[in-house]
Design a protein around this motif. Structure first.
Motif, PDB file in Angstrom:
ATOM      1  N   GLN A   1       0.833  -1.209   0.000  1.00 56.39           N
ATOM      2  CA  GLN A   1       0.000   0.000   0.000  1.00 56.39           C
ATOM      3  C   GLN A   1       0.862   1.252   0.000  1.00 56.39           C
ATOM      4  OE1 GLN A   1      -2.597  -0.461   3.419  1.00 56.39           O
ATOM      5  NE2 GLN A   1      -4.232  -1.351   2.171  1.00 56.39           N
ATOM      6  N   ARG A   2       1.973   1.197   0.741  1.00 57.35           N
ATOM      7  CA  ARG A   2       2.867   2.349   0.800  1.00 57.35           C
ATOM      8  C   ARG A   2       3.474   2.632  -0.578  1.00 57.35           C
ATOM      9  NH1 ARG A   2       5.155   1.153   5.329  1.00 57.35           N
ATOM     10  NH2 ARG A   2       6.808  -0.127   4.429  1.00 57.35           N
ATOM     11  N   ARG A   3       3.864   1.563  -1.289  1.00 59.82           N
ATOM     12  CA  ARG A   3       4.414   1.741  -2.635  1.00 59.82           C
ATOM     13  C   ARG A   3       3.359   2.286  -3.598  1.00 59.82           C
ATOM     14  NH1 ARG A   3       6.812  -3.245  -1.321  1.00 59.82           N
ATOM     15  NH2 ARG A   3       5.216  -4.379  -2.514  1.00 59.82           N
ATOM     16  N   TRP A   4       2.137   1.735  -3.492  1.00 62.55           N
ATOM     17  CA  TRP A   4       1.046   2.220  -4.354  1.00 62.55           C
ATOM     18  C   TRP A   4       0.780   3.699  -4.084  1.00 62.55           C
ATOM     19  CZ3 TRP A   4      -3.606   4.445  -3.059  1.00 62.55           C
ATOM     20  CH2 TRP A   4      -4.537   4.611  -4.097  1.00 62.55           C
ATOM     21  N   LEU A   5       0.710   4.055  -2.798  1.00 64.30           N
ATOM     22  CA  LEU A   5       0.411   5.433  -2.421  1.00 64.30           C
ATOM     23  C   LEU A   5       1.491   6.387  -2.922  1.00 64.30           C
ATOM     24  CD1 LEU A   5      -1.392   7.399  -0.824  1.00 64.30           C
ATOM     25  CD2 LEU A   5       0.016   6.906   1.198  1.00 64.30           C
ATOM     26  N   ALA A   6       2.753   6.000  -2.784  1.00 60.90           N
ATOM     27  CA  ALA A   6       3.844   6.856  -3.246  1.00 60.90           C
ATOM     28  C   ALA A   6       3.733   7.121  -4.736  1.00 60.90           C
ATOM     29  CB  ALA A   6       5.190   6.210  -2.915  1.00 60.90           C
ATOM     30  N   GLY A   7       3.399   6.088  -5.502  1.00 62.03           N
ATOM     31  CA  GLY A   7       3.257   6.264  -6.941  1.00 62.03           C
ATOM     32  C   GLY A   7       2.126   7.207  -7.299  1.00 62.03           C
ATOM     33  N   VAL A   8       0.967   7.063  -6.624  1.00 58.15           N
ATOM     34  CA  VAL A   8      -0.195   7.915  -6.910  1.00 58.15           C
ATOM     35  C   VAL A   8       0.083   9.359  -6.505  1.00 58.15           C
ATOM     36  CG1 VAL A   8      -2.612   8.355  -6.341  1.00 58.15           C
ATOM     37  CG2 VAL A   8      -1.850   6.019  -6.794  1.00 58.15           C
ATOM     38  N   LEU A   9       0.684   9.553  -5.338  1.00 54.32           N
ATOM     39  CA  LEU A   9       0.996  10.914  -4.890  1.00 54.32           C
ATOM     40  C   LEU A   9       1.972  11.593  -5.851  1.00 54.32           C
ATOM     41  CD1 LEU A   9       1.343  10.352  -1.027  1.00 54.32           C
ATOM     42  CD2 LEU A   9      -0.537  11.497  -2.214  1.00 54.32           C
ATOM     43  N   ASN A  10       2.937  10.862  -6.335  1.00 56.36           N
ATOM     44  CA  ASN A  10       3.905  11.435  -7.285  1.00 56.36           C
ATOM     45  C   ASN A  10       3.232  11.815  -8.602  1.00 56.36           C
ATOM     46  OD1 ASN A  10       6.077  11.216  -5.520  1.00 56.36           O
ATOM     47  ND2 ASN A  10       6.668   9.179  -6.255  1.00 56.36           N
ATOM     48  N   GLU A  11       2.229  11.059  -9.003  1.00 58.23           N
ATOM     49  CA  GLU A  11       1.527  11.356 -10.245  1.00 58.23           C
ATOM     50  C   GLU A  11       0.578  12.554 -10.088  1.00 58.23           C
ATOM     51  OE1 GLU A  11      -0.461   7.781 -11.325  1.00 58.23           O
ATOM     52  OE2 GLU A  11       1.396   6.677 -11.720  1.00 58.23           O
ATOM     53  N   ILE A  12      -0.113  12.631  -8.954  1.00 55.37           N
ATOM     54  CA  ILE A  12      -1.087  13.715  -8.752  1.00 55.37           C
ATOM     55  C   ILE A  12      -0.397  15.064  -8.591  1.00 55.37           C
ATOM     56  CG2 ILE A  12      -2.827  14.633  -7.143  1.00 55.37           C
ATOM     57  CD1 ILE A  12      -3.750  11.753  -6.669  1.00 55.37           C
ATOM     58  N   GLN A  13       0.737  15.081  -7.902  1.00 55.70           N
ATOM     59  CA  GLN A  13       1.487  16.321  -7.691  1.00 55.70           C
ATOM     60  C   GLN A  13       0.597  17.419  -7.084  1.00 55.70           C
ATOM     61  OE1 GLN A  13       5.046  17.170  -8.541  1.00 55.70           O
ATOM     62  NE2 GLN A  13       4.912  14.984  -8.089  1.00 55.70           N
ATOM     63  N   ALA A  14      -0.024  17.102  -5.951  1.00 55.91           N
ATOM     64  CA  ALA A  14      -0.949  18.042  -5.301  1.00 55.91           C
ATOM     65  C   ALA A  14      -0.203  19.251  -4.740  1.00 55.91           C
ATOM     66  CB  ALA A  14      -1.703  17.339  -4.186  1.00 55.91           C
ATOM     67  N   ASP A  15      -0.871  20.386  -4.795  1.00 55.53           N
ATOM     68  CA  ASP A  15      -0.351  21.602  -4.163  1.00 55.53           C
ATOM     69  C   ASP A  15      -0.918  21.775  -2.760  1.00 55.53           C
ATOM     70  OD1 ASP A  15       1.037  22.867  -6.579  1.00 55.53           O
ATOM     71  OD2 ASP A  15      -0.993  22.548  -7.350  1.00 55.53           O
TER      72      ASP A  15
END
Length: 398
Positions: A79-93
């Motif tokens: 889950q941590r790996r999945w989350l890191a990938g999604v957060l990197n893609e979204i690039q939230a401000d």
């Protein structure tokens, strides 16, 4: 033209209507793109279930939405790996963690951004009692929490509790960040006689309303005792259910209460609005217990939205939430509660004043419009980017 900012909502409650609508309104009003990372939701109490749940498929079709992701099942590391990938893609401000700071998903988000100051991260805090941790786990949580830019709390007791659990006091904390959807128009009063629920109020009767779970800590027994001490023109109507519903019905048949107690059970939200309008005041006599004290009390915001005077105990967040819209009595104090009910009945002017104060307080503190603005400010959205207020969701109409 500069690129639109990106707001990310992370929560197992992401599609609970008050939170989703506040998120949607923030995105629309402040002109930002929105994404969601949702975890599997817990089972909600019946009082919250009646608001329903926003379907993620329908939410994904909103024009302001970029993407909606659901946390997959699996090990913590996967889950941590999945989350890191999604957060990197979204690039939230800007990131809104609409769940407790102690939640695993919240801690994982904070760990991901531990050395990245770019997104502004704000976390909700609703609980006001947190389990003690050993010194090593406490240090680990505190280290993660230092990354937070803001706390959005339902009330001050929640801020105090999370700080006692290790939240750094330098993290700015704002109380009364909560919202409930009011009716789109002031509803007509429900005719309690039509419900056939045990009472037939007369024009001169004074009816106290109670809405919520029928459990010990909500203080229904204290309210019954308080009404029993008053003349027979005082009656009480209950809307809700719980582990002690049958006990309530039995107590309602006792001498001194028979014919004065209505037990309606759980009501659909449209009927509940009309129930509020049918009573003369609403009582929230909650009582603190070793593992629970009132966090917010959604019924308080509901009653304010339709202008019903309030009487609340001093348990947890109740005094702060009620503010100038009601009367506060010591929790568990039958005599004080009975006296407060009697004084309200004898003063139409006080009831009118509290009704007006309640409506004003709902609009300024607990409406969807107010909730969305508090969230937006907490995550650092700039009001200069705000667009037309016509985009408001769930705004009460007078």
């Amino acid at each position: 033209m500069s690129e639109q900012k990106r707001l990310l909502l992370v929560s197992k409650f992401a599609f609970y209507p008050p939170h989703w609508n506040a998120f949607a309104l923030s995105c629309k009003r402040y002109g930002v793109r929105g994404s969601v990372i949702a975890a599997a939701p817990p089972e909600l109490p019946k009082v919250h279930q009646q608001l329903g749940w926003v379907e993620s498929e329908a939410a994904s079709k909103e024009p302001f939405v970029d993407r909606i992701e659901h946390l997959p099942a699996g090990s913590r590391s996967s889950q941590r790996r999945w989350l890191a990938g999604v957060l990197n893609e979204i690039q939230a401000d800007h990131i809104w963690l609409q769940q407790e700071p102690v939640e695993k998903l919240s801690m994982q988000v904070l760990a991901h951004y531990q050395n990245d100051p770019r997104p502004v991260i704000a976390s909700a805090v609703c609980e006001n009692l947190f389990r003690r941790r050993n010194v090593f786990k406490r240090y680990g949580r505190t280290r993660r929490w230092r990354r937070l830019d803001a706390l959005l709390a339902t009330a001050t007791p929640s801020i105090e509790a999370i700080q006692n659990a290790g939240m750094p006091k330098r993290v700015p904390a704002t109380p009364l960040v909560a919202g409930m959807e009011g009716p789109t128009s002031i509803p007509t009063a429900l005719d309690l006689n039509e419900l056939q629920i045990g009472i037939a109020p007369k024009p001169d009767d004074f009816v106290v309303g109670f809405a919520g779970r029928i459990v010990e800590q909500k203080g229904w027994g204290v309210l019954l005792e308080a009404v029993a001490r008053l003349p027979e023109t005082f009656k009480v109507a209950f809307a809700g259910c719980g582990d002690q519903s049958q006990q309530l019905k039995q107590r309602a048949m006792e001498a001194g209460l028979r014919g004065r107690v209505a037990v309606a059970g759980s009501l659909p939200k449209d009927q509940l609005w009309r129930f509020y309008r049918a009573v003369n005041c609403v009582a929230v006599p909650s009582m603190t217990r070793p593992k629970w004290k009132e966090q917010f009390g959604g019924v308080l915001a509901d009653a304010m939205a339709v202008g019903v005077p309030l009487i609340g105990s001093d348990s947890g967040a109740i005094p702060e939430v009620i503010g100038s819209a009601g009367v506060i009595v010591p929790e568990g104090d039958v005599q004080s509660l009975s006296r407060a009910i009697k004084q309200l009945a004898e003063s139409p002017e006080t009831r009118r004043r509290l009704s007006l104060q309640g409506r004003l307080r709902y609009d300024s503190e607990f409406s969807m419009s107010a909730y969305a603005d508090k969230v937006a400010q907490g995550v650092g959205l700039q009001h200069a980017d705000a667009v037309s207020p016509d985009l408001d969701v769930g705004r009460r109409v007078a």
